[in-house]
Write an enzyme that holds these catalytic residues in place. Structure first.
Site, PDB file in Angstrom:
ATOM      1  N   LYS A  36       0.829  -1.207   0.000  1.00  0.00           N
ATOM      2  CA  LYS A  36       0.000   0.000   0.000  1.00  0.00           C
ATOM      3  C   LYS A  36       0.857   1.249   0.000  1.00  0.00           C
ATOM      4  O   LYS A  36       0.576   2.226  -0.711  1.00  0.00           O
ATOM      5  CB  LYS A  36      -0.936   0.009   1.210  1.00  0.00           C
ATOM      6  CG  LYS A  36      -1.875   1.209   1.234  1.00  0.00           C
ATOM      7  CD  LYS A  36      -2.866   1.139   2.382  1.00  0.00           C
ATOM      8  CE  LYS A  36      -3.814   2.335   2.346  1.00  0.00           C
ATOM      9  NZ  LYS A  36      -4.804   2.285   3.453  1.00  0.00           N
ATOM     10  N   LEU A  37       1.929   1.252   0.796  1.00  0.00           N
ATOM     11  CA  LEU A  37       2.824   2.409   0.834  1.00  0.00           C
ATOM     12  C   LEU A  37       3.495   2.608  -0.512  1.00  0.00           C
ATOM     13  O   LEU A  37       3.680   3.750  -0.950  1.00  0.00           O
ATOM     14  CB  LEU A  37       3.864   2.221   1.940  1.00  0.00           C
ATOM     15  CG  LEU A  37       4.837   3.388   2.144  1.00  0.00           C
ATOM     16  CD1 LEU A  37       4.086   4.680   2.453  1.00  0.00           C
ATOM     17  CD2 LEU A  37       5.827   3.082   3.270  1.00  0.00           C
ATOM     18  N   GLU A  38       3.854   1.534  -1.183  1.00  0.00           N
ATOM     19  CA  GLU A  38       4.453   1.652  -2.514  1.00  0.00           C
ATOM     20  C   GLU A  38       3.489   2.318  -3.485  1.00  0.00           C
ATOM     21  O   GLU A  38       3.876   3.178  -4.286  1.00  0.00           O
ATOM     22  CB  GLU A  38       4.859   0.264  -3.025  1.00  0.00           C
ATOM     23  CG  GLU A  38       6.089  -0.298  -2.331  1.00  0.00           C
ATOM     24  CD  GLU A  38       6.385  -1.733  -2.731  1.00  0.00           C
ATOM     25  OE1 GLU A  38       5.447  -2.424  -3.211  1.00  0.00           O
ATOM     26  OE2 GLU A  38       7.535  -2.186  -2.545  1.00  0.00           O
ATOM     27  N   LEU A  85       0.989   4.367  -2.687  1.00  0.00           N
ATOM     28  CA  LEU A  85       0.825   5.758  -2.272  1.00  0.00           C
ATOM     29  C   LEU A  85       2.007   6.615  -2.720  1.00  0.00           C
ATOM     30  O   LEU A  85       1.831   7.752  -3.161  1.00  0.00           O
ATOM     31  CB  LEU A  85       0.663   5.845  -0.754  1.00  0.00           C
ATOM     32  CG  LEU A  85      -0.681   5.424  -0.180  1.00  0.00           C
ATOM     33  CD1 LEU A  85      -0.594   5.299   1.339  1.00  0.00           C
ATOM     34  CD2 LEU A  85      -1.764   6.419  -0.566  1.00  0.00           C
ATOM     35  N   LYS A 145       3.771   6.355  -5.277  1.00  0.00           N
ATOM     36  CA  LYS A 145       3.674   6.643  -6.711  1.00  0.00           C
ATOM     37  C   LYS A 145       2.605   7.691  -6.996  1.00  0.00           C
ATOM     38  O   LYS A 145       2.793   8.567  -7.842  1.00  0.00           O
ATOM     39  CB  LYS A 145       3.387   5.361  -7.476  1.00  0.00           C
ATOM     40  CG  LYS A 145       4.546   4.375  -7.482  1.00  0.00           C
ATOM     41  CD  LYS A 145       4.177   3.084  -8.192  1.00  0.00           C
ATOM     42  CE  LYS A 145       5.335   2.094  -8.155  1.00  0.00           C
ATOM     43  NZ  LYS A 145       4.992   0.797  -8.789  1.00  0.00           N
ATOM     44  N   THR A 146       1.492   7.636  -6.281  1.00  0.00           N
ATOM     45  CA  THR A 146       0.378   8.548  -6.582  1.00  0.00           C
ATOM     46  C   THR A 146       0.607   9.956  -6.044  1.00  0.00           C
ATOM     47  O   THR A 146      -0.006  10.910  -6.528  1.00  0.00           O
ATOM     48  CB  THR A 146      -0.944   8.007  -6.008  1.00  0.00           C
ATOM     49  OG1 THR A 146      -0.817   7.860  -4.590  1.00  0.00           O
ATOM     50  CG2 THR A 146      -1.294   6.663  -6.622  1.00  0.00           C
ATOM     51  N   CYS A 170      -1.459  23.245   7.319  1.00  0.00           N
ATOM     52  CA  CYS A 170      -1.005  23.599   5.974  1.00  0.00           C
ATOM     53  C   CYS A 170      -1.326  25.034   5.551  1.00  0.00           C
ATOM     54  O   CYS A 170      -0.707  25.544   4.612  1.00  0.00           O
ATOM     55  CB  CYS A 170      -1.598  22.635   4.959  1.00  0.00           C
ATOM     56  SG  CYS A 170      -0.909  20.955   5.087  1.00  0.00           S
ATOM     57  N   PHE A 209       4.579  13.846   3.254  1.00  0.00           N
ATOM     58  CA  PHE A 209       5.071  15.008   3.990  1.00  0.00           C
ATOM     59  C   PHE A 209       6.589  15.038   4.115  1.00  0.00           C
ATOM     60  O   PHE A 209       7.250  14.003   4.183  1.00  0.00           O
ATOM     61  CB  PHE A 209       4.435  15.071   5.385  1.00  0.00           C
ATOM     62  CG  PHE A 209       3.011  15.529   5.367  1.00  0.00           C
ATOM     63  CD1 PHE A 209       2.706  16.875   5.433  1.00  0.00           C
ATOM     64  CD2 PHE A 209       1.972  14.613   5.255  1.00  0.00           C
ATOM     65  CE1 PHE A 209       1.389  17.307   5.401  1.00  0.00           C
ATOM     66  CE2 PHE A 209       0.653  15.034   5.221  1.00  0.00           C
ATOM     67  CZ  PHE A 209       0.363  16.392   5.289  1.00  0.00           C
ATOM     68  N   HIS A 239      -1.069  26.093  -2.420  1.00  0.00           N
ATOM     69  CA  HIS A 239      -0.431  25.103  -1.548  1.00  0.00           C
ATOM     70  C   HIS A 239      -0.764  23.706  -2.052  1.00  0.00           C
ATOM     71  O   HIS A 239      -1.939  23.339  -2.149  1.00  0.00           O
ATOM     72  CB  HIS A 239      -0.922  25.251  -0.107  1.00  0.00           C
ATOM     73  CG  HIS A 239      -0.529  24.081   0.753  1.00  0.00           C
ATOM     74  ND1 HIS A 239       0.750  23.922   1.236  1.00  0.00           N
ATOM     75  CD2 HIS A 239      -1.235  23.007   1.172  1.00  0.00           C
ATOM     76  CE1 HIS A 239       0.803  22.793   1.936  1.00  0.00           C
ATOM     77  NE2 HIS A 239      -0.383  22.231   1.916  1.00  0.00           N
ATOM     78  N   ASN A 295       4.803  17.729   0.662  1.00  0.00           N
ATOM     79  CA  ASN A 295       3.975  18.690   1.386  1.00  0.00           C
ATOM     80  C   ASN A 295       4.711  19.023   2.687  1.00  0.00           C
ATOM     81  O   ASN A 295       4.834  18.183   3.571  1.00  0.00           O
ATOM     82  CB  ASN A 295       2.604  18.078   1.678  1.00  0.00           C
ATOM     83  CG  ASN A 295       1.676  19.025   2.425  1.00  0.00           C
ATOM     84  OD1 ASN A 295       2.116  20.005   3.019  1.00  0.00           O
ATOM     85  ND2 ASN A 295       0.390  18.726   2.403  1.00  0.00           N
TER      86      ASN A 295
END
Length: 386
Positions: free
Chosen positions: A60-62, A64, A66-67, A169, A220, A308, A341
């Site tokens: 899942k982290l992989e 994310l 990429k996106t 933010c 982030f 932003h 971010n």
């Protein structure tokens, strides 16, 4: 640290005169921690450092990573810190004291470096600064970072200080609005606005019960930024490049739980509602037109945009809703790609890229700076390029 580009049109060759008694941006600087992480190496490092054995979380982290469209980020967190504080990667550990031991000095150090770069570009002595605004969602202490920063910079002991804490933010844009009010109501004042953020407070091992932790890990970064604001620039000594024409803050009633942050013994926990991009999309056009009306502007594509980059979905929705031409949000996308971010700082990274973009022949005169955060809160500033 900030880089000053003198290869294009020099700063003193301005095409437009500043408006008397209107706040202008006189200089800008940025700074980052030493640790630079290319996005393609983040997953292996994060999974290793947190001793995660769950293959589905890694996958899942992989996805994310990429996106998010992020390519590089800077972080305070490093192997040396984890070696000294292994409990930061242990689920359920009470670590708020350890996190603040790291974060408090780190954010001031970055703010100091960004401020030095900004003051160097400004070209006047630090003792000419009359006010300081310090923005951070990454430290907690009394006295705050504003006092430590003022002392380290050698500012006068009667400098007027303002702290803006835990705005998230939109904090950088809020700082610009407050600096504008101070500058325009105190003739001759020069305001140093500094933002500094680190993800140390939110670093923790992944847990399926906290899916937003993975979004934070993929999106982030850490860093600092600084600008100097003032009215009626001194000819031959100061080089304004942007005017803060009009500023508005607005919250959307009934949306306070869409972005939710809670400080606990384990650090800060964030929850981000899936409907955030839709809420922004539903309200952004009316908000922009309120700002544009102050200069009788009607065409979104005849303006420049410093938005932003909370994430690619927000930028895509805004671009689609306002029917912006391709490339209008390029500075926001580039800042997201290069730094991630970085919360309150990111609007200044966008503005610095925008400064270079507006040097080109035929650059737009008017534009909007926009930021979104908890509340849901909108901050907007009508900008005029000089």
């Amino acid at each position: 640290m900030s880089k000053i580009d003198n290869n294009n049109a020099p700063w003193h060759r301005l095409k437009r005169a500043s408006t008397p008694r209107k706040a202008t941006v006189l200089a800008i600087g940025k700074a980052f921690p030493r640790q630079l992480i290319p996005q393609e190496y983040l997953v292996e490092g994060y999974i290793r450092d947190t001793k995660c054995q769950d293959v589905s979380i890694k996958e899942k982290l992989e996805r994310l990573c990429k996106t998010t469209t992020v390519k590089t980020r800077y972080t305070v967190m490093c192997k040396e810190i984890l070696d000294q504080y292994p409990e930061l990667a242990t689920e359920g550990s009470s670590t708020i004291r350890q996190r603040l031991e790291i974060a408090n000095p780190a954010v001031v150090e970055m703010a100091f470096e960004a401020s030095l770069a900004c003051i160097k570009e400004w070209g006047r002595p630090a003792t000419d600064i009359t006010h300081i605004i310090y923005v951070s969602s990454s430290e907690i202490r009394l006295p705050g970072g504003d006092l430590y920063l003022a002392s380290e910079l050698g500012l006068r002991n009667d400098v007027s200080r303002v702290m803006l804490y835990f705005l998230g933010c939109y904090g950088g844009a809020t700082g610009l609005r407050v600096a504008k009010d101070i500058a325009e109501n105190n003739p001759g004042s020069r305001i140093l606005l500094t933002t500094s953020e680190t993800t140390i407070l939110g670093f923790r091992p992944p847990n399926k019960a906290r899916p937003y932790d993975l979004v934070g890990a993929a999106l982030f970064g850490d860093g600092a930024a600084a600008v100097i604001i003032g009215t009626d620039p001194v000819t031959g000594k100061e080089s304004p490049f942007m005017e803060l024409s009009y500023a508005v803050q607005q919250f959307l009633p009934g949306t306070h739980s869409v972005i939710d942050g809670c400080l606990t013994e384990e650090g800060i926990n964030f929850k981000l509602g899936r409907d955030l991009p839709q809420k922004i999309e539903d309200n952004i056009e009316e908000f922009c037109r309120k700002l544009m009306s102050k200069a009788s502007l009607t065409d979104f594509n005849e303006m420049f945009w410093a938005v932003h980059p909370g994430g690619p979905a927000i930028l895509n929705r805004l671009e689609s809703t306002l029917k912006l031409n391709k490339g209008k949000l390029e500075c926001s996308r580039k800042a997201l790609k290069d730094f991630g971010n970085v919360s309150s700082n990111t609007i200044f990274y966008v503005m610095e890229y925008m400064r270079e973009e507006l040097k080109r022949e035929g650059g737009e005169e008017w534009g909007l700076a926009l930021a979104f955060g908890p509340g849901i809160t909108f901050e907007g500033i009508l900008l005029r390029s000089l």
